[in-house]
Design an enzyme around this catalytic site. Structure first.
Site, mmCIF file in Angstrom:
data_model
loop_
_atom_site.group_PDB
_atom_site.id
_atom_site.type_symbol
_atom_site.label_atom_id
_atom_site.label_comp_id
_atom_site.label_asym_id
_atom_site.label_seq_id
_atom_site.Cartn_x
_atom_site.Cartn_y
_atom_site.Cartn_z
ATOM 1 C CG ASP A 404 39.480 43.573 40.854
ATOM 2 O OD1 ASP A 404 40.631 43.234 41.154
ATOM 3 O OD2 ASP A 404 38.464 42.903 41.139
ATOM 4 C CD GLU A 407 45.780 41.541 38.685
ATOM 5 O OE1 GLU A 407 44.771 41.159 38.070
ATOM 6 O OE2 GLU A 407 45.737 42.341 39.619
ATOM 7 C CG ASP A 480 41.461 39.048 46.043
ATOM 8 O OD1 ASP A 480 41.092 40.207 46.325
ATOM 9 O OD2 ASP A 480 41.136 38.469 44.983
#
Ligand code: MIG
Length: 803
Positions: A404, A407, A480
């Site tokens: 997770d 990015e 999300d």
């Protein structure tokens, strides 16, 4: 400035005229006074273009390409001809015409124009941005449609829109949000029924405009790096995606359990909670193979640690869960907590594994653990270290890891400062170049860590951010999203789009991550997600429970039915996955990828295929008791009613809360497992083959292996291709077997649907059985059991049987 076309309104420059050219094997260099164009013939239908404005090429290095170099096919024939002051590069599939001012136009073997430069290659000098801005612009052809670009949540056809790739943590994104988590600079064009793709392999912030700024121009550009793109001709769009996979690689077969249902929430802890979720799943008889454990299992969010008050003995717990048929997947974030007592911090500091700022200091950022340093996953040494940390970690028995925040995401600052340094595998650079590959390289290191320690069993890795080629390492989810009907629609579009962008192992957080989900929405979402290769409920846990039984009846039963259906379809899903592993064939197929000659499909987006044999259309409105569905060419059976409809038309489909539009193509041989609570629960004594009659012909492939080990990579697998041929009064099935895997069952149970005549006899290889030996199943279907290795089976109408 000596340039052939100097535009006063911008500093953009175009190449001068070609003065000479040279060939080195499959590479052609075209030299202008300052600029060079290099065209590589990668295959008859794949050309690569590299353009350098100022005389030198960068090292030819890309993370998008597999570690093992793809060989140039040896059958490759091509030639260069000089015609009317132009260069014609000719392969068996394409002619690429290059003018002296480096204008490109590409034609297929029938002389049809596929792609044509508008301004073509141009650039802008921009020293402060670390080099040039490089552009390419092409004319949009008549009625051209555009598809691709990874996880963009917008409408499916990209014509008229504009996007950028800059991996971003987009919590609660919307339909118009851009950029998103993933960076896949690959798109396709379709006009006159002919499809091609362009893969702009540049990891800087890339931008794409599909006729937004100027309605007849498609451009792509980047603030740094090279104008480096591959042109891939289809004309079949599926073949374009396969060509893209030929360049960027294919995933391995996942363990079969990873294609089962996953249950997740932020967060299941402590141990008793994890156990009770498992227990309830079994009590409710809701099939499930994996439970995901989110960040709260860690000791103060330190990667590779466990909070022992919440999980006193992870190894015991994971083993106990495994006994109940559950695999355990845990999350790992990139941030390493700044803490002198923490081993990962110490090792990182001592060995210089963390990213630094331009002038030397370690880069810092705030994430869950507080202030952190960040491993530079673009260094081979760092990836090796990270993968090595799995040795100890996996002694707990964890089966999979979910990456997770890669990015990379920072809580206060968005992402890393632009001047952060990266090793980039020996091509030292700033974050501007490494940002879009950071998540991919993290998932790569994670995948290697898992694989090393699970081998000879197959690993499972999941990632939120990635770059082109990342499909080789990890499955992806869409991030999300929200518990809303619009987000069910968005998830549908994103999964289709990711599938045609090389990432078929994709899914969304079922029911939505943010906000309160309701029973009906959850049920409809589950019914759609049962056809997404990665199949997981996940939620933020802020708004009540989101487990399959959370909404009571009739939803629990409907959700159970959808998950059970996925388990029944598993051998089909697995076989479709195999096509992706073999050929890079996308698993989820948008309608226009199924029937690209039907313009009606170009703007359709809710219907989708899973492989070639089924079309699904989710119910995406509250309270709906049916919906209109457009079916592609062919004849289709409603899975629930077995009613047959003609394709290329829109029809109304009635549904109940536990059914939804789901069609099987006539001619399909569909393998089905019995419902299992988890993969491997039951011994397979017989395999059901559902046969959907056809007038005409269709083949179906069944792929099998042990479902867990790498033996398939050594050839221990088998394929069975069933060709169904329907003629007047005869339905024939031919089986062709290959491979040495021995299927665990001995017999097939054939279940016939839509047989249009009264059978008189069945001929199986050399034996004849009277039709009364055929059994009648429930709903009057014909059923018969045959040896799994039959070669030819014919059902004959009474008059044919007697003659
Ligand atoms: O800042 O780990 O997308 O799936 O549950 C939020 C907690 C961090 C974002 C992920 C989500 C996950 C959550 N994470």
């Amino acid at each position: 400035m000596e340039v052939s076309r100097h535009h006063s309104r911008s500093r953009k420059r175009s190449p001068q005229l070609v003065q000479s050219w040279k060939q080195e094997e499959n590479q052609f260099f075209f030299y202008c006074p300052e600029t060079i164009l290099l065209v590589t013939i990668c295959d008859a239908h794949i050309l690569r273009f590299r353009f350098c404005p100022e005389g030198w090429f960068e090292d030819d290095f890309s993370y998008a390409l597999p570690e093992e170099k793809v060989e140039v096919p040896d059958h490759l024939n091509f030639e260069l001809q000089e015609v009317d002051g132009q260069y014609h590069l000719i392969t068996s599939k394409l002619t690429c015409k290059i003018t002296k001012s480096l204008h490109i136009s590409i034609f297929n073997a029938n002389g049809v124009l596929i792609s044509e430069d508008e301004r073509g290659f141009h650039w802008e000098r921009h020293p402060t941005l670390g080099g040039n801005i490089v552009y390419s612009s092409k004319k949009i052809q008549e009625q051209e449609n555009f598809y691709g670009l990874g996880d963009k949540p917008e409408r499916f056809n990209l014509r008229g829109l504009r996007f950028e790739n800059w991996g971003s943590d987009t919590y609660g994104f919307e339909k118009t949000s851009d950029p998103l988590y993933k960076n896949i600079p690959f798109f396709m064009g379709l006009h006159h029924g002919l499809g091609y793709g362009i893969f702009f392999d540049n990891s800087f912030r890339t931008r794409f405009d599909f006729g937004h700024e100027r309605s007849d121009v498609c451009s792509f550009w980047s603030k740094g790096g090279e104008m480096n793109y591959y042109f891939i001709y289809g004309p079949n769009l599926i073949n374009v995606v396969e060509g893209y996979a030929q360049i960027t690689g294919k995933p391995e077969m996942p363990p079969m359990w990873a294609l089962g249902y996953h249950q997740s929430k932020w967060s299941y802890y402590p141990e008793e909670t994890v156990k009770s979720i498992g227990k309830e799943l079994r009590e409710y008889q809701i099939p499930c193979d994996a439970l995901h454990i989110d960040i709260d299992y860690m000791d103060g969010f330190r990667c590779f640690t466990w909070d022992h008050t919440r999980f006193p003995d992870p190894r015991r717990m994971i083993a106990e869960m495994e006994n109940e048929g559950f695999k355990t997947v845990v999350i790992l974030d990139p941030g390493i907590k700044i803490d002198r007592e923490y081993f990962a911090y110490k090792e990182g500091i001592e060995n210089g594994y963390f990213c630094r700022r331009a002038d030397g200091p370690l880069m810092q950022g705030n994430v869950w653990p507080g202030m952190c340093h960040f491993p530079d996953f673009t260094s081979p040494e760092v990836r090796e270290w990270w993968a090595g940390l799995f040795e100890e970690f996996m002694k707990s028995g964890v089966h999979g890891v979910w990456n997770d925040m890669n990015e990379p995401a920072l809580i206060d600052d968005g992402t890393f400062p632009q001047d952060t340094r990266h090793a980039y595998d020996g091509h030292y650079c700033s974050h501007r170049k490494a940002h879009n590959v950071y998540g991919m390289q993290m998932s790569r290191a994670t995948y290697h860590g898992l694989k090393k320690n699970s081998f000879p069993r197959r690993p499972f890795a999941l990632t939120r951010s990635t770059y082109a080629g990342g499909q080789r390492y990890a499955a992806v989810w869409t991030g999300d999203n929200l518990a809303s009907w619009e987000h069910l629609w968005i998830a549908n579009i994103q999964c289709q789009r990711l599938s045609i962008s090389g990432f078929s192992f994709v899914g969304s957080d079922i029911g939505g991550f943010i906000g309160e989900c309701k029973g009906e929405l959850y049920t409809r979402w589950m019914q759609m997600a049962a056809f997404h290769p990665f199949f997981r409920t996940h939620s933020s846990g802020d708004h009540g429970d989101q487990e399959p039984w959370s909404f009571g009846e009739p939803y629990t039963s409907a959700v159970r039915k959808a998950i059970a259906l996925r388990y029944q379809l598993m051998p089909y899903v697995y076989s479709v996955f195999w096509r992706q592993v073999q050929e890079g064939t996308p698993m989820i197929l948008p309608l226009c990828f199924i029937d690209q000659h039907d313009p009606e499909t170009y703007y359709r987006m809710e219907e989708f295929g899973l492989g070639n044999h089924m079309v699904i259309c989710p119910i995406s409105r509250e309270g709906a008791d049916g919906r209109y569905v457009y079916l592609p060419e062919g004849q289709w059976f409603n899975y629930w009613t077995k009613e047959k409809s003609e394709g290329r038309q829109e029809l109304w489909v009635d549904t109940t809360i536990d059914t939804f539009p789901f069609f099987i193509k006539a001619g399909t041989v569909l393998p089905q497992y019995p419902v299992q609570q988890y993969i491997g629960e039951k011994e397979l004594e017989i395999l059901d083959l559902h046969i959907y009659a056809i007038e005409g012909q269709l083949s179906s492939e069944l792929y099998e292996d042990d479902g867990d080990y790498y033996d398939y990579a050594q050839g221990n697998y088998s394929t069975r291709v069933f060709s169904l041929l329907g003629t007047e009064g005869v339905l024939e099935i031919e089986q062709r077997r290959k491979g040495r895997f021995n299927s665990p069952y001995n017999q097939f149970r054939l279940v016939f649907h839509g047989l249009e005549f009264v059978p008189g006899a069945v001929k199986v290889d050399d034996e004849i059985f009277p039709a009364d030996e055929l059994l009648r199943g429930e709903d009057e279907t014909l059923v018969m059991e045959v040896d799994k290795n039959f070669e030819r089976l014919r059902i004959l109408r009474l008059d044919k049987a007697n003659s």
